[in-house]
Scaffold this motif. Structure first.
Motif, PDB file in Angstrom:
ATOM      1  N   SER A 110     -76.503 -21.304 -91.229  1.00 11.70           N
ATOM      2  CA  SER A 110     -76.894 -20.408 -92.322  1.00 11.70           C
ATOM      3  C   SER A 110     -76.337 -20.907 -93.651  1.00 11.70           C
ATOM      4  O   SER A 110     -77.027 -20.874 -94.682  1.00 11.70           O
ATOM      5  N   LEU A 111     -75.103 -21.403 -93.639  1.00 13.45           N
ATOM      6  CA  LEU A 111     -74.503 -21.920 -94.864  1.00 13.45           C
ATOM      7  C   LEU A 111     -75.229 -23.173 -95.348  1.00 13.45           C
ATOM      8  O   LEU A 111     -75.356 -23.402 -96.554  1.00 13.45           O
ATOM      9  N   GLU A 112     -75.699 -23.981 -94.410  1.00 16.47           N
ATOM     10  CA  GLU A 112     -76.462 -25.170 -94.790  1.00 16.47           C
ATOM     11  C   GLU A 112     -77.735 -24.795 -95.548  1.00 16.47           C
ATOM     12  O   GLU A 112     -78.205 -25.541 -96.405  1.00 16.47           O
ATOM     13  N   LYS A 113     -78.267 -23.622 -95.216  1.00 16.92           N
ATOM     14  CA  LYS A 113     -79.482 -23.142 -95.881  1.00 16.92           C
ATOM     15  C   LYS A 113     -79.136 -22.250 -97.078  1.00 16.92           C
ATOM     16  O   LYS A 113     -80.024 -21.601 -97.637  1.00 16.92           O
ATOM     17  N   ASN A 114     -77.843 -22.222 -97.437  1.00 18.90           N
ATOM     18  CA  ASN A 114     -77.369 -21.393 -98.555  1.00 18.90           C
ATOM     19  C   ASN A 114     -77.621 -19.901 -98.323  1.00 18.90           C
ATOM     20  O   ASN A 114     -77.770 -19.132 -99.282  1.00 18.90           O
ATOM     21  N   ASP A 115     -77.660 -19.509 -97.057  1.00 15.05           N
ATOM     22  CA  ASP A 115     -77.838 -18.097 -96.713  1.00 15.05           C
ATOM     23  C   ASP A 115     -76.449 -17.501 -96.423  1.00 15.05           C
ATOM     24  O   ASP A 115     -76.052 -17.343 -95.269  1.00 15.05           O
ATOM     25  N   ARG A 116     -75.730 -17.166 -97.483  1.00 15.06           N
ATOM     26  CA  ARG A 116     -74.375 -16.646 -97.336  1.00 15.06           C
ATOM     27  C   ARG A 116     -74.359 -15.290 -96.629  1.00 15.06           C
ATOM     28  O   ARG A 116     -73.441 -14.987 -95.871  1.00 15.06           O
ATOM     29  N   THR A 117     -75.377 -14.496 -96.872  1.00 17.31           N
ATOM     30  CA  THR A 117     -75.430 -13.163 -96.253  1.00 17.31           C
ATOM     31  C   THR A 117     -75.462 -13.274 -94.730  1.00 17.31           C
ATOM     32  O   THR A 117     -74.740 -12.562 -94.024  1.00 17.31           O
ATOM     33  N   ALA A 118     -76.299 -14.179 -94.221  1.00 20.55           N
ATOM     34  CA  ALA A 118     -76.384 -14.366 -92.773  1.00 20.55           C
ATOM     35  C   ALA A 118     -75.085 -14.933 -92.216  1.00 20.55           C
ATOM     36  O   ALA A 118     -74.627 -14.527 -91.143  1.00 20.55           O
ATOM     37  N   ALA A 119     -74.486 -15.870 -92.954  1.00 14.14           N
ATOM     38  CA  ALA A 119     -73.223 -16.466 -92.492  1.00 14.14           C
ATOM     39  C   ALA A 119     -72.118 -15.419 -92.444  1.00 14.14           C
ATOM     40  O   ALA A 119     -71.350 -15.344 -91.467  1.00 14.14           O
ATOM     41  N   VAL A 120     -72.041 -14.592 -93.476  1.00 13.01           N
ATOM     42  CA  VAL A 120     -71.039 -13.518 -93.512  1.00 13.01           C
ATOM     43  C   VAL A 120     -71.227 -12.578 -92.323  1.00 13.01           C
ATOM     44  O   VAL A 120     -70.257 -12.162 -91.680  1.00 13.01           O
ATOM     45  N   ALA A 121     -72.477 -12.252 -92.008  1.00 11.39           N
ATOM     46  CA  ALA A 121     -72.761 -11.357 -90.883  1.00 11.39           C
ATOM     47  C   ALA A 121     -72.272 -11.958 -89.566  1.00 11.39           C
ATOM     48  O   ALA A 121     -71.712 -11.252 -88.714  1.00 11.39           O
ATOM     49  N   LYS A 122     -72.469 -13.268 -89.394  1.00 16.93           N
ATOM     50  CA  LYS A 122     -72.027 -13.925 -88.159  1.00 16.93           C
ATOM     51  C   LYS A 122     -70.499 -13.950 -88.065  1.00 16.93           C
ATOM     52  O   LYS A 122     -69.923 -13.674 -87.013  1.00 16.93           O
ATOM     53  N   TYR A 123     -69.830 -14.284 -89.180  1.00 14.22           N
ATOM     54  CA  TYR A 123     -68.368 -14.312 -89.152  1.00 14.22           C
ATOM     55  C   TYR A 123     -67.801 -12.912 -88.907  1.00 14.22           C
ATOM     56  O   TYR A 123     -66.810 -12.749 -88.193  1.00 14.22           O
ATOM     57  N   ARG A 124     -68.443 -11.921 -89.493  1.00 14.22           N
ATOM     58  CA  ARG A 124     -67.978 -10.551 -89.271  1.00 14.22           C
ATOM     59  C   ARG A 124     -68.161 -10.150 -87.812  1.00 14.22           C
ATOM     60  O   ARG A 124     -67.334  -9.433 -87.243  1.00 14.22           O
ATOM     61  N   GLU A 125     -69.240 -10.618 -87.209  1.00 11.13           N
ATOM     62  CA  GLU A 125     -69.473 -10.336 -85.788  1.00 11.13           C
ATOM     63  C   GLU A 125     -68.368 -10.947 -84.937  1.00 11.13           C
ATOM     64  O   GLU A 125     -67.908 -10.329 -83.963  1.00 11.13           O
ATOM     65  N   ILE A 126     -67.933 -12.145 -85.299  1.00  7.76           N
ATOM     66  CA  ILE A 126     -66.836 -12.793 -84.574  1.00  7.76           C
ATOM     67  C   ILE A 126     -65.549 -11.990 -84.720  1.00  7.76           C
ATOM     68  O   ILE A 126     -64.844 -11.722 -83.742  1.00  7.76           O
ATOM     69  N   PRO A 158     -61.013 -14.188 -77.690  1.00  9.38           N
ATOM     70  CA  PRO A 158     -59.584 -14.476 -77.883  1.00  9.38           C
ATOM     71  C   PRO A 158     -59.231 -14.459 -79.369  1.00  9.38           C
ATOM     72  O   PRO A 158     -60.067 -14.720 -80.237  1.00  9.38           O
ATOM     73  N   ASP A 159     -57.975 -14.152 -79.672  1.00 11.94           N
ATOM     74  CA  ASP A 159     -57.520 -14.034 -81.063  1.00 11.94           C
ATOM     75  C   ASP A 159     -57.759 -15.308 -81.867  1.00 11.94           C
ATOM     76  O   ASP A 159     -58.015 -15.246 -83.068  1.00 11.94           O
ATOM     77  N   ALA A 160     -57.664 -16.464 -81.220  1.00 17.03           N
ATOM     78  CA  ALA A 160     -57.831 -17.724 -81.947  1.00 17.03           C
ATOM     79  C   ALA A 160     -59.195 -17.794 -82.621  1.00 17.03           C
ATOM     80  O   ALA A 160     -59.316 -18.238 -83.769  1.00 17.03           O
ATOM     81  N   TYR A 161     -60.236 -17.353 -81.924  1.00 12.73           N
ATOM     82  CA  TYR A 161     -61.582 -17.369 -82.495  1.00 12.73           C
ATOM     83  C   TYR A 161     -61.725 -16.310 -83.584  1.00 12.73           C
ATOM     84  O   TYR A 161     -62.335 -16.554 -84.634  1.00 12.73           O
ATOM     85  N   ARG A 162     -61.175 -15.142 -83.326  1.00 14.63           N
ATOM     86  CA  ARG A 162     -61.286 -14.063 -84.311  1.00 14.63           C
ATOM     87  C   ARG A 162     -60.503 -14.400 -85.582  1.00 14.63           C
ATOM     88  O   ARG A 162     -60.944 -14.081 -86.693  1.00 14.63           O
ATOM     89  N   ASP A 163     -59.357 -15.059 -85.426  1.00 14.74           N
ATOM     90  CA  ASP A 163     -58.573 -15.470 -86.600  1.00 14.74           C
ATOM     91  C   ASP A 163     -59.340 -16.500 -87.432  1.00 14.74           C
ATOM     92  O   ASP A 163     -59.358 -16.426 -88.664  1.00 14.74           O
ATOM     93  N   ALA A 164     -59.969 -17.455 -86.745  1.00 11.95           N
ATOM     94  CA  ALA A 164     -60.759 -18.459 -87.462  1.00 11.95           C
ATOM     95  C   ALA A 164     -61.925 -17.800 -88.188  1.00 11.95           C
ATOM     96  O   ALA A 164     -62.243 -18.147 -89.335  1.00 11.95           O
ATOM     97  N   GLY A 165     -62.561 -16.828 -87.532  1.00 12.00           N
ATOM     98  CA  GLY A 165     -63.637 -16.098 -88.172  1.00 12.00           C
ATOM     99  C   GLY A 165     -63.163 -15.317 -89.379  1.00 12.00           C
ATOM    100  O   GLY A 165     -63.856 -15.233 -90.403  1.00 12.00           O
ATOM    101  N   ASN A 166     -61.969 -14.754 -89.278  1.00 11.67           N
ATOM    102  CA  ASN A 166     -61.377 -14.005 -90.389  1.00 11.67           C
ATOM    103  C   ASN A 166     -61.140 -14.901 -91.603  1.00 11.67           C
ATOM    104  O   ASN A 166     -61.415 -14.527 -92.742  1.00 11.67           O
ATOM    105  N   ILE A 167     -60.639 -16.103 -91.351  1.00  9.85           N
ATOM    106  CA  ILE A 167     -60.405 -17.067 -92.436  1.00  9.85           C
ATOM    107  C   ILE A 167     -61.717 -17.424 -93.125  1.00  9.85           C
ATOM    108  O   ILE A 167     -61.832 -17.398 -94.360  1.00  9.85           O
TER     109      ILE A 167
END
Length: 232
Positions: free
Chosen positions: A109-125, A132-141
């Protein structure tokens, strides 16, 4: 003639043992069907568990192969079917596969400059408590980095609080964003101390530490002693 005491004890023991044996036999005779049913149910449950475990392992292996194929197609710029295939894996019951698919989808999504979609995916993570916390922490960052300019500084600080601690694997990025948020609040002294702490943590990548030293210096905090001397 009186019966010896030891004979009486032996006789009573034999009667007691026979009585117990008869009661046990009666119990099994009366409940044989239920006992057999219980054994069958136990064996079925055990067999089902073994089958399910084998099925899950097989499915995880297949999904890993699918991810590998997806990454190969991305590298070769064969992306026509990639989004659909990644979306399917986002629903995987395997934590690693699901998290990897979500991160991949966000990156696409970021490659297509679709920040809204990327934000939605990271928030889902971040909100997926099954990961596991490691994935959620990376998503939080990643989520906070994308939203840094659109959310309030105190929200940035609150999100990064669990990670902006010396020794945490994400301290470099979390500490840097926390310090920048403090600057937005006008708290220059606190920001300088945070940059200095980031510079002092040897587990933080060198590029982030070097940047922290420079910014701390502009805030009146000398953190240069934290960096190794330049090789001549």
């Amino acid at each position: 003639m009186a019966v010896p005491t030891d004979s009486n004890d032996t006789f009573l023991r034999e009667v007691d043992e026979n009585l117990r044996r008869d009661r046990l036999q009666d119990f099994f005779q009366k409940n044989a069907k239920w006992i057999a049913l219980g054994v069958i149910l136990f064996l079925a449950a055990a067999g089902g568990w073994i089958y399910w475990e084998q099925y899950q392992n097989k499915k995880a292996a297949e999904e890993s192969e699918q991810l590998h194929a997806i990454f190969n197609d991305i590298a070769q710029n064969k992306r026509q079917t990639v989004p659909q295939r990644v979306e399917k894996l986002e629903k995987s019951g395997n934590d690693i596969v699901r998290a990897t698919a979500l991160f991949t989808s966000a990156a696409l999504s970021l490659e297509k400059n679709d920040r809204t979609a990327a934000v939605a995916k990271y928030r889902e993570i971040v909100n997926d408590k099954g990961l596991p916390d490691a994935y959620r922490d990376a998503g939080n960052i990643r989520l906070t980095a994308l939203e840094f300019d659109t959310i309030k500084p105190d929200e940035v600080i609150a999100r990064m609080a669990p990670l902006a601690k010396a020794g945490n694997p994400w301290f470099g990025s979390a500490g840097e964003m926390t310090a920048l948020a403090l600057l937005k609040q006008g708290k220059r002294a606190e920001a300088g101390r945070m940059f200095a702490a980031v510079a002092a943590d040897t587990q933080v990548p060198g590029s982030i530490r070097a940047r922290a030293v420079q910014v701390a210096g502009t805030l009146g905090v000398d953190a240069s002693a934290s960096m190794p001397p330049v090789q001549q």
